[in-house]
Scaffold this motif. Sequence first.
Motif, short mmCIF file in Angstrom:
data_model
loop_
_atom_site.label_atom_id
_atom_site.label_comp_id
_atom_site.label_asym_id
_atom_site.label_seq_id
_atom_site.Cartn_x
_atom_site.Cartn_y
_atom_site.Cartn_z
N UNK A 33 0.84 -1.18 0.00
CA UNK A 33 0.00 0.00 0.00
C UNK A 33 0.89 1.25 0.00
N UNK A 34 0.33 2.33 -0.58
CA UNK A 34 1.06 3.59 -0.56
C UNK A 34 1.09 4.13 0.86
N UNK A 35 2.24 4.66 1.25
CA UNK A 35 2.35 5.31 2.54
C UNK A 35 1.73 6.70 2.42
N UNK A 36 0.66 6.94 3.16
CA UNK A 36 -0.08 8.18 3.00
C UNK A 36 0.43 9.30 3.89
N UNK A 37 1.08 8.96 5.00
CA UNK A 37 1.55 10.00 5.91
C UNK A 37 2.83 9.56 6.60
N UNK A 38 3.61 10.54 7.00
CA UNK A 38 4.88 10.27 7.66
C UNK A 38 5.13 11.36 8.69
N UNK A 39 5.24 10.95 9.95
CA UNK A 39 5.57 11.87 11.02
C UNK A 39 7.07 11.89 11.24
N UNK A 40 7.65 13.08 11.18
CA UNK A 40 9.10 13.24 11.26
C UNK A 40 9.43 14.08 12.49
N UNK A 66 1.29 13.29 2.85
CA UNK A 66 1.19 14.05 4.09
C UNK A 66 2.45 13.89 4.92
N UNK A 67 3.31 14.90 4.89
CA UNK A 67 4.53 14.92 5.68
C UNK A 67 4.36 15.92 6.81
N UNK A 68 4.62 15.49 8.02
CA UNK A 68 4.44 16.38 9.16
C UNK A 68 5.69 16.40 10.03
N UNK A 69 6.19 17.59 10.27
CA UNK A 69 7.30 17.77 11.19
C UNK A 69 6.74 17.94 12.60
N UNK A 70 7.23 17.12 13.51
CA UNK A 70 6.75 17.15 14.89
C UNK A 70 7.91 17.56 15.79
N UNK A 71 7.88 18.78 16.32
CA UNK A 71 9.00 19.27 17.12
C UNK A 71 8.99 18.70 18.53
N UNK A 72 10.16 18.43 19.04
CA UNK A 72 10.32 17.97 20.43
C UNK A 72 11.43 18.78 21.08
N UNK A 73 11.43 18.79 22.42
CA UNK A 73 12.38 19.62 23.15
C UNK A 73 13.51 18.83 23.79
N UNK A 74 13.27 17.57 24.08
CA UNK A 74 14.28 16.83 24.83
C UNK A 74 14.21 15.34 24.50
N UNK A 75 15.09 14.58 25.08
CA UNK A 75 15.21 13.16 24.75
C UNK A 75 13.98 12.37 25.18
N UNK A 76 13.37 12.76 26.29
CA UNK A 76 12.19 12.03 26.75
C UNK A 76 11.03 12.20 25.78
N UNK A 77 10.87 13.40 25.26
CA UNK A 77 9.82 13.64 24.28
C UNK A 77 10.12 12.89 22.98
N UNK A 78 11.39 12.81 22.62
CA UNK A 78 11.76 12.07 21.42
C UNK A 78 11.42 10.59 21.58
#
Length: 334
Positions: A33-40, A66-78
């Motif tokens: 199947x085509x990959x419709x979204x990717x969270x980065x 659908x490409x989405x950049x998801x910002x994080x602040x620290x290693x625990x959030x990552x």
Amino acid sequence: MKYNRRRFLQIMTASGLVVASSCDRQTPPSQGEQLSSLGIGGSPILLAIPLAYLIEESRLSQKVPNLEFIPVRNHEQMKALLTSGQGQMAANPTLLSAGLYQKEFPLRLLNVMIWGNIYVLSPDSSIATWEDLRGKSVLIPFQGSMPEMIFRFLATQSGLNPDEDLTIVSTQDFQSTAQLLLVGQGEAGVFAEPRASSVVAKGKEQNIELFYSLDFRETWGGVTGQTARFPQAGVSILKSLTDQHPDVVELIHAELRNSLDWIQENPTAAAELGSKYMDLPPAVIEQSLAKNRFEYLSAAEAQSELEVFYQSLMQVNPKLLGGKLPNADFYVEG
């Protein structure tokens, strides 16, 4: 994709774990199947620029709508981002990726792109060697994580006992390290780019001159006898992507390689693009790029250097990575 600056700033200042608006990523599509979204996932480090290129300038959006950049602040959030499935790939320290893998999380290392941009900064111009840190207090972010582990390794190899010959003060992140250093709560601090350039700029605004006292790359080469570089950070990716969408992974490899050529040829434009994703002034980012070492190696190509790196840090903490190296499956070819 479309990147939302307001959403970025809201997440960056949130005290809880990262929450993505598109939460359907936990169940990846079946093979074929085509990959419709990717969270980065990305934090405000220089690897945000290649990720921004991937999202805004590359051919990836033609393959994944659908490409989405998801910002994080620290290693625990990552960690939370990757383990929840909200993000399927992320830029992070290679030690963090290996640590998750060793805990049997289905993650693989795609590449190494940053080969050392960590420094000791100090307002004391007399600090020029590791011996000069004797008796000093040093601010280090992310207790027990890579900045502290590599600092301890290099200090020990340079003839210091970090627990007796100096005072390590653990801080929450690079931002808090900068704040404490600028108010005189430490005599030196450990910073990676672009935060190193950022705190130097903030110091100038307050008539405080900060010096790049020690370069971890130079020390690494001196104490290990290897090239003056170490595999600091790269992109990790969920195993489901490599198994079910090898064509997408191949394209990501190619476009991230292209991103480094583009950054080298267009540093001003790269800094402008990075500013959107890192919330730092373009001028600071462009200055930071000059002190950074970008080079693209697939994880498989970098495996031997990664293993030396991991083994070195395990000298500091034998329990690191469960006391053993990741197996070959951790390293993605490309």
